[in-house]
Design an enzyme around this catalytic site. Structure first.
Site, PDB file in Angstrom:
ATOM      1  CB  SER A 266      10.646  28.481 -42.213  1.00  0.00           C
ATOM      2  OG  SER A 266      10.219  28.901 -40.926  1.00  0.00           O
ATOM      3  CE  LYS A 267      15.186  21.632 -41.097  1.00  0.00           C
ATOM      4  NZ  LYS A 267      16.236  21.098 -41.976  1.00  0.00           N
ATOM      5  NE  ARG A 268      15.252  28.294 -35.572  1.00  0.00           N
ATOM      6  CZ  ARG A 268      16.184  27.482 -35.095  1.00  0.00           C
ATOM      7  NH1 ARG A 268      16.283  26.249 -35.553  1.00  0.00           N
ATOM      8  NH2 ARG A 268      17.005  27.927 -34.182  1.00  0.00           N
ATOM      9  NE  ARG A 269       7.061  31.468 -36.816  1.00  0.00           N
ATOM     10  CZ  ARG A 269       6.848  31.624 -35.509  1.00  0.00           C
ATOM     11  NH1 ARG A 269       7.872  31.763 -34.700  1.00  0.00           N
ATOM     12  NH2 ARG A 269       5.634  31.653 -35.028  1.00  0.00           N
ATOM     13  CB  SER A 270       5.551  25.227 -39.820  1.00  0.00           C
ATOM     14  OG  SER A 270       5.087  26.528 -39.614  1.00  0.00           O
TER      15      SER A 270
END
Length: 502
Positions: A266-270
């Site tokens: 996900s954009k959140r973590r990667s």
RNA sequence: GCCCCCAUCGUCUAGAGGCCUAGGACGCCACCCUUUCAAGGUGGAGAUCACCGGUUCGAAUCCGGUUGGGGGCACCA
């Protein structure tokens, strides 16, 4: 395995259907790649379809990003939009869902006519309320079936009330079975679908699960290769294909790309936008090679493959079942391999936008041998090459007197050594100011002084480049030229002098 | 909660019942090369194949269960 495709099966049609709700995502890129490799491997047709039904979140800019970056990766398609905003090409167009609404309406009408769908007058608020109650009772959320068998009178009542109806697909109570090229036979009870599903909103716009099926059928898609996150939705699709009277395509659900914590990437973590990798100077060849091996391998120990070779070797049955963590170290390694495999000229072209304009094309080509094997990403070149374009004063401002000294030498000794080095440079004519000559002289000087070469070179390196880590010293000096080298050494000597005096 | 999928070194993976005292790559460590850093070379550590049962002369490979992880359950795509 049933329906296993063979090489040369020209009837095979696959598609990629990105939604322009964001820039091209790593996962979408890999799914696109797998579809591409599969299509090219079997000699089938690859279709690109833009799922732009979400007007609120989608944008032309994202569509442009998706198409542009797909092209950048080297992925080509046979039907679909060739250029964002341009004409769709192919016999089954248009390839933008926003332009196919009449088809969806007509197909929904057919389902209504055959009673495989019905009008539902429940409002989203009513549905929400029911869902909340179910959750409280720890029951799985499920449509109550309230409008499933409405009488004409009830229907009229809702209509006069001013309610607008959504269209629901009547989900039969059976166990749906389908074959997956990667997972084998999958059986899921239709009951798990949560009851009759809305396929057209009350405002007349169709929903994703309905639209994919209608389009895949209309575009004669024979193999649907997509992320594993769609596995649970597949029974709904199968049911819809059948209700519409179409052949059910063959499915292949590929494993997800994972964050380091093994959740769906996900954009959140990667970093998920392909664009971001491109901007940092990852080569498309490395990206493709890396992505292809996330979940697939040729079954041999080779691992450096160009797109063309990948297409020759790719077999969908060899795709792994389990999710794969995105391993950036491995990407970095592959990028280095591809960078080093380029000729200096090729690398110069790729590097142009990553280095300062102050460094002209000749200068760029000249430094490449010094920096080529020191780059992980193209963007790293900027720092490696900076000493060439920085002003002498800027270079000097990067270090203090202590930065010039070797561990064992004090300021006075360092000044002495640097002075000696300066003498060697000054004694070298401008036309002889080349790496080989300089190295020979400086080594000789170091030896004469009884200094280890490395210790002797350190203050020179810092003086010349402003850094303790740099491209090879003598090559760097050659590129910089006699006068600027002398000036930089003088600046370093001046700094040392302040300490020696005190 | 319900449904589905998955499970080999830290990571990506090889493995289609005997070729496995489990192979490769990245990363890590050491050494070599060496003007720093890289690159390159050599070597090393690292997996009782999640666990438990079964089938079999023989299982990482087949079956069942357990555990763990993930995904999906919208008038989102």
């Amino acid at each position: 395995m049933a329906n296993s495709p063979g090489v040369g099966d020209r009837g095979i049609r696959v598609r990629m259907a990105p939604s322009p709700t964001g820039p091209l995502h790593i996962g979408t890129a890999r799914t696109s790649l797998y579809n591409y490799l599969f299509a090219r491997h079997v000699g089938g047709t690859y279709v690109l379809r833009i799922e732009d039904t979400d007007a609120a979140r989608g944008s032309d800019e994202h569509e442009r990003d998706i198409i542009d970056n797909l092209h950048w990766l080297g992925i080509t398609w046979d039907e679909g939009p060739q250029v964002a905003g341009g004409e769709d090409i192919g016999p089954f167009g248009p390839y933008h869902q926003s332009q196919r609404s009449s088809l969806y309406a007509a197909e929904a009408e057919r389902l209504l006519a055959s009673a495989q769908a019905f009008r539902c007058y429940c409002t989203p608020e009513e549905l929400d309320a029911v869902r909340r109650e179910q959750e409280e009772r720890k029951e799985p959320p499920r449509y109550s079936g309230r409008c499933r068998n409405l009488t004409d009178a009830e229907r009229d009542a809702f209509e006069t009330e001013g309610r607008r109806a959504a269209i629901r697909f009547r989900v039969p109570g059976e166990v749906v079975t389908f074959d997956d090229l990667i997972r084998g036979r999958v059986e899921i009870a239709a009951e798990a679908l949560g009851g009759d599903r809305v396929i057209v909103r009350s405002d007349g716009s169709p929903l994703y699960h309905f639209v994919v099926v209608v389009d895949d059928a209309a575009m004669r898609i024979t193999h649907v290769i997509r992320g594993e996150d769609h596995l649970s939705n597949t029974p709904l699709h199968v049911l819809l294909f059948r209700a519409l009277g179409h052949d059910v395509p063959v499915f292949a659900h590929i494993p997800l790309i994972l964050n380091p914590d093994r959740t769906k990437m996900s954009k959140r973590r990667s970093q998920t936008a392909i664009r971001a990798y491109r901007e940092q100077g990852y080569l498309p060849e490395a990206m493709v090679n890396f992505l292809a091996f996330l979940g697939w391998s040729p079954g041999t120990e080779e691992e450096i493959f160009a797109l063309k070779t990948l297409a020759e070797r790719f077999e969908i049955e060899h795709v792994h079942k389990a999710g794969a963590v995105f391993d950036k170290d491995r990407l970095d390694y592959l990028n280095g391999v591809y960078i080093r495999s380029l000729t200096d000229e090729q690398l110069a072209v790729r590097l142009r936008s990553f280095v300062p304009e102050a460094l002209d094309d000749r200068g760029l080509l000249a430094v490449i041998p010094l920096i080529k094997e020191r780059m992980v990403r193209l963007a790293d070149a900027g720092e490696l090459v900076a000493f060439l374009v920085e002003a002498d004063g800027e270079v000097a401002s990067r270090y203090g007197p202590d930065g010039l000294m070797s561990p064992k030498a004090d300021a006075a000794a360092t000044a002495m050594a640097l002075t000696r080095a300066r003498t060697e440079l000054e004694a070298t004519a401008a036309e002889d100011f080349a790496a080989g000559e300089l190295e020979a002289r400086c080594r000789g000087a170091a030896e004469a002084l009884g200094w280890k070469a490395g210790d002797f070179f350190k203050p020179m390196r810092v003086a010349i480049t402003g850094r303790t880590v740099s491209p090879p010293l003598f090559g760097s000096m050659e590129l910089l030229g006699r006068e600027r080298c002398l000036a930089r050494i003088d600046a370093a000597l001046a700094k040392l002098a302040t300490v020696v005096a005190a």
